[in-house]
Design an enzyme around this catalytic site. Sequence first.
Site, mmCIF file in Angstrom:
data_model
loop_
_atom_site.group_PDB
_atom_site.id
_atom_site.type_symbol
_atom_site.label_atom_id
_atom_site.label_comp_id
_atom_site.label_asym_id
_atom_site.label_seq_id
_atom_site.Cartn_x
_atom_site.Cartn_y
_atom_site.Cartn_z
ATOM 1 N N SER A 95 14.810 1.060 9.213
ATOM 2 C CA SER A 95 13.353 0.984 9.024
ATOM 3 C C SER A 95 12.696 0.303 10.218
ATOM 4 C CB SER A 95 13.006 0.185 7.763
ATOM 5 O OG SER A 95 13.473 0.843 6.618
ATOM 6 N N THR A 136 -1.035 2.100 4.247
ATOM 7 C CA THR A 136 -1.072 1.922 2.788
ATOM 8 C C THR A 136 -1.946 0.739 2.370
ATOM 9 O OG1 THR A 136 1.169 2.776 2.656
ATOM 10 C CG2 THR A 136 0.366 1.561 0.736
ATOM 11 N N GLU A 137 -2.694 0.942 1.291
ATOM 12 C CA GLU A 137 -3.467 -0.154 0.690
ATOM 13 C C GLU A 137 -3.021 -0.312 -0.761
ATOM 14 O OE1 GLU A 137 -7.598 0.638 1.584
ATOM 15 O OE2 GLU A 137 -7.192 0.551 3.741
ATOM 16 N N SER A 142 -0.087 6.769 -2.278
ATOM 17 C CA SER A 142 0.087 8.226 -2.292
ATOM 18 C C SER A 142 -1.205 8.965 -1.966
ATOM 19 C CB SER A 142 0.586 8.683 -3.670
ATOM 20 O OG SER A 142 1.797 8.044 -3.984
ATOM 21 N N ILE A 167 3.674 -3.443 4.397
ATOM 22 C CA ILE A 167 3.768 -3.038 5.800
ATOM 23 C C ILE A 167 5.055 -3.573 6.442
ATOM 24 C CG2 ILE A 167 2.598 -3.041 8.032
ATOM 25 C CD1 ILE A 167 1.144 -1.524 5.641
ATOM 26 N N THR A 168 5.945 -2.652 6.792
ATOM 27 C CA THR A 168 7.222 -3.013 7.424
ATOM 28 C C THR A 168 6.963 -3.675 8.773
ATOM 29 O OG1 THR A 168 8.244 -1.121 6.352
ATOM 30 C CG2 THR A 168 9.450 -2.082 8.213
ATOM 31 N N ARG A 247 9.307 10.395 8.939
ATOM 32 C CA ARG A 247 10.031 11.000 7.807
ATOM 33 C C ARG A 247 11.179 11.874 8.293
ATOM 34 N NH1 ARG A 247 4.480 12.799 4.996
ATOM 35 N NH2 ARG A 247 4.077 10.834 3.915
ATOM 36 N N ASP A 340 29.094 2.156 -9.697
ATOM 37 C CA ASP A 340 29.773 2.231 -10.987
ATOM 38 C C ASP A 340 31.294 2.324 -10.811
ATOM 39 O OD1 ASP A 340 29.704 2.768 -13.982
ATOM 40 O OD2 ASP A 340 30.779 4.519 -13.246
ATOM 41 N N GLU A 367 6.978 6.319 2.689
ATOM 42 C CA GLU A 367 6.814 7.543 3.494
ATOM 43 C C GLU A 367 6.679 8.773 2.606
ATOM 44 O OE1 GLU A 367 7.043 7.879 6.925
ATOM 45 O OE2 GLU A 367 7.572 5.841 7.492
HETATM 46 C C1 LIG Z 1 9.628 -1.587 1.474
HETATM 47 C C2 LIG Z 1 8.414 -0.768 1.785
HETATM 48 C C3 LIG Z 1 7.988 -0.625 3.101
HETATM 49 C C4 LIG Z 1 6.830 0.088 3.392
HETATM 50 N N1 LIG Z 1 6.385 0.176 4.712
HETATM 51 C C5 LIG Z 1 5.150 0.708 4.953
HETATM 52 C C6 LIG Z 1 4.579 0.655 6.276
HETATM 53 O O1 LIG Z 1 5.225 0.168 7.221
HETATM 54 N N2 LIG Z 1 3.327 1.124 6.455
HETATM 55 C C7 LIG Z 1 2.579 1.675 5.441
HETATM 56 O O2 LIG Z 1 1.445 2.081 5.690
HETATM 57 N N3 LIG Z 1 3.109 1.770 4.176
HETATM 58 C C8 LIG Z 1 4.354 1.293 3.915
HETATM 59 N N4 LIG Z 1 4.884 1.342 2.634
HETATM 60 C C9 LIG Z 1 4.064 1.898 1.569
HETATM 61 C C10 LIG Z 1 4.586 3.192 0.960
HETATM 62 O O3 LIG Z 1 4.377 4.258 1.838
HETATM 63 C C11 LIG Z 1 3.916 3.363 -0.408
HETATM 64 O O4 LIG Z 1 4.524 2.410 -1.278
HETATM 65 C C12 LIG Z 1 4.060 4.756 -0.962
HETATM 66 O O5 LIG Z 1 3.265 5.662 -0.251
HETATM 67 C C13 LIG Z 1 3.658 4.820 -2.451
HETATM 68 O O6 LIG Z 1 2.426 4.218 -2.646
HETATM 69 P P1 LIG Z 1 2.249 3.157 -3.839
HETATM 70 O O7 LIG Z 1 3.332 2.147 -3.727
HETATM 71 O O8 LIG Z 1 0.849 2.668 -3.804
HETATM 72 O O9 LIG Z 1 2.518 3.991 -5.165
HETATM 73 P P2 LIG Z 1 1.456 4.977 -5.871
HETATM 74 O O10 LIG Z 1 0.826 5.860 -4.862
HETATM 75 O O11 LIG Z 1 0.566 4.162 -6.748
HETATM 76 O O12 LIG Z 1 2.416 5.855 -6.786
HETATM 77 C C14 LIG Z 1 2.947 5.351 -8.031
HETATM 78 C C15 LIG Z 1 3.736 6.450 -8.728
HETATM 79 O O13 LIG Z 1 2.867 7.535 -9.048
HETATM 80 C C16 LIG Z 1 3.420 8.763 -8.575
HETATM 81 N N5 LIG Z 1 2.332 9.684 -8.217
HETATM 82 C C17 LIG Z 1 1.359 9.470 -7.278
HETATM 83 N N6 LIG Z 1 0.532 10.522 -7.231
HETATM 84 C C18 LIG Z 1 0.979 11.417 -8.148
HETATM 85 C C19 LIG Z 1 0.535 12.710 -8.584
HETATM 86 N N7 LIG Z 1 -0.542 13.304 -8.047
HETATM 87 N N8 LIG Z 1 1.236 13.325 -9.549
HETATM 88 C C20 LIG Z 1 2.336 12.741 -10.102
HETATM 89 N N9 LIG Z 1 2.791 11.516 -9.742
HETATM 90 C C21 LIG Z 1 2.122 10.875 -8.783
HETATM 91 C C22 LIG Z 1 4.274 8.355 -7.381
HETATM 92 O O14 LIG Z 1 5.249 9.340 -7.085
HETATM 93 C C23 LIG Z 1 4.852 7.043 -7.877
HETATM 94 O O15 LIG Z 1 5.963 7.312 -8.682
HETATM 95 C C24 LIG Z 1 6.085 0.688 2.344
HETATM 96 C C25 LIG Z 1 6.549 0.570 1.018
HETATM 97 C C26 LIG Z 1 7.694 -0.142 0.735
HETATM 98 C C27 LIG Z 1 8.136 -0.265 -0.695
#
Ligand SMILES: Cc1cc2nc3c(=O)[nH]c(=O)nc-3n(C[C@H](O)[C@H](O)[C@H](O)COP(=O)(O)OP(=O)(O)OC[C@H]3O[C@@H](n4cnc5c(N)ncnc54)[C@H](O)[C@@H]3O)c2cc1C
Length: 387
Positions: A95, A136-137, A142, A167-168, A247, A340, A367
Site C-alpha cells: 500500500s 475519500t470523505e 463509494s 488516508i494511507t 487498482r 483454519d 480502491e
Molecule cells: C486501510 C484503508 C486505507 C485507505 N486509503 C485511502 C487513501 O489513501 N485515499 C483515499 O482517498 N481513500 C482511502 N481509503 C478509503 C476507501 O477507498 C474507502 O473506504 C472505500 O472507497 C469505501 O468507502 P467507505 O468506507 O466510505 O464505505 P461506503 O462507501 O460507505 O460503503 C459501505 C458499504 O456499502 C456498499 N455500497 C456502497 N454503494 C453501494 C451501492 N450502490 N449498492 C450496493 N452496495 C453499496 C459498499 O460496497 C460497502 O460494503 C482507504 C480505506 C481503508 C480502509
Amino acid sequence: MAKLNPFDLYDVASLLSEEELMIRESVARFVDERAMPVIAKHFEEGSFPAELIPEIAEMGLLGSSLEGYGCAGLNSVSYGLICQELERCDSGLRSFVSVQSSLCMYPIYQFGSDEQKQRWLPGMAAGEIIGCFGLTESHGGSDPANIKTHAKRDGDDWVLNGSKMWITNGSIADIAVVWARTDDGIMGFVVEKDMPGFDAPAIKHKMSLRASVTSALYFDNVRVPEANRLPNVQGLKGPLSCLTQARYGITWGPIGSAIACLQEVLDYTSDRILFKRPLAANQAIQIRLADMARRITAAQLISLQLGRLKDAGRMQPTQVSLAKWNNVRMALDIARDCRDILGGSGITTEYQAIRHLLNLESVITYEGTETVHQLVLGRELTGINAF
Ligand SMILES: Cc1cc2nc3c(=O)[nH]c(=O)nc-3n(C[C@H](O)[C@H](O)[C@H](O)COP(=O)(O)OP(=O)(O)OC[C@H]3O[C@@H](n4cnc5c(N)ncnc54)[C@H](O)[C@@H]3O)c2cc1C
C-alpha cells in the site's frame, strides 16, 4: 516430466521478459531478507516499517512506471510484479508503494506543471518526500462525486476547508494530493504538511493494515498557493484515473498474499501428524489446497494479461474492476482457509495467514469495494448504471 512449481503451475514465469524476471527476483530477495524478518513485529505494534524506505527507493520501486525525474521507467508488468512480491510480505508495504507511486507521483506527473514535477518527483522517487492521496470523505467513499471538501480562490491562493478519511500514509506524508470541489468543478491541490490549518492525525485501533499508516486529513482555512494546484486536470476523471493506476497494481498484490499463505500451509500440513499421518495426506485437505492453487493460477493469468493490455495502451477500467474483484476475493478466501487449516496456531502472528486475512479485509474495501467493482462489471454487461 519436470515437477511443476506449486506457486506457478502454468509457468507464467516463461511469459516474462529477462528484465521482468530480474525485477521480480530482486524484490523477492529484498522481501525475504529485509522485510519478512520485521513485519510481524510492526504489525503487532501497529507501526509502519519506515526503516525500509531508503532500500525501497534505492531499488527504484517508487514511481517505477514513470519516466525521468529519477524514476525507473519500467513497464506495467514489472510494476505488477513489484506489488506482488511486496504484498507477499504484507499488504501495508505494498500500500505504501502503491500510494506513493500511483496516487501521489502519478497525478503530479500526469496533471502537474513542469515546475511541480521538478519540485517533487525526484525527492519522491528517492523516498525523501512521502506523499498521500486524499479523496475519500467520512460520509461515503463509494460515492466520490459527493465530496464536500472545497477550495475557494482568494487572490493568488486557494482557501481549503473540509476533511478526508482513511488516508494511507497521511500522518507520515510531506505532501498530500487533495481533491476538492471548486466553483469550476473538482480540482487537485498539493497540500504541504506545514501549511497552517492542516492536520493529519493517525487513525488508531485498526485491526487491519496495522503495518501501514492510515489517517484523517483536516483542512481549516488552509491557504494553498495557485502554484500548488495541479493545472492540467478538472473533474472527477482526475482522481478516478489515478485510482485505475493504483487498482491495476492491487490486482497483482493479493496474488503475493495468497502465495505466502499457500506456501505456509503446504509446509505445515506436510509436517503436522494427526491420526498417525501427515495432515496433507487427507483428501479433504488436498482438495482445499488444490482449490487454492487453482484460484492463484487463474489470478496470475488475469493480472499478466491485464498488464500486457496496459502496456499496449488497451486496458479499460472495467477490466481492472474484474481483476481487482477476482484477485482480492481469491486471496481473502485463501487466507481465511489457511488460517483454519493452521488450527489454533493460525490465530497468532507466528504464522502469516491471520495477518494477511486481516489486511485483505481493507484491500477488499479500499480502491472501490468488491460490490462497487461488481456493479461496474454489471453496467458493462447491461448498459444500466445500478449505482
Ligand atoms: C486501510 C484503508 C486505507 C485507505 N486509503 C485511502 C487513501 O489513501 N485515499 C483515499 O482517498 N481513500 C482511502 N481509503 C478509503 C476507501 O477507498 C474507502 O473506504 C472505500 O472507497 C469505501 O468507502 P467507505 O468506507 O466510505 O464505505 P461506503 O462507501 O460507505 O460503503 C459501505 C458499504 O456499502 C456498499 N455500497 C456502497 N454503494 C453501494 C451501492 N450502490 N449498492 C450496493 N452496495 C453499496 C459498499 O460496497 C460497502 O460494503 C482507504 C480505506 C481503508 C480502509
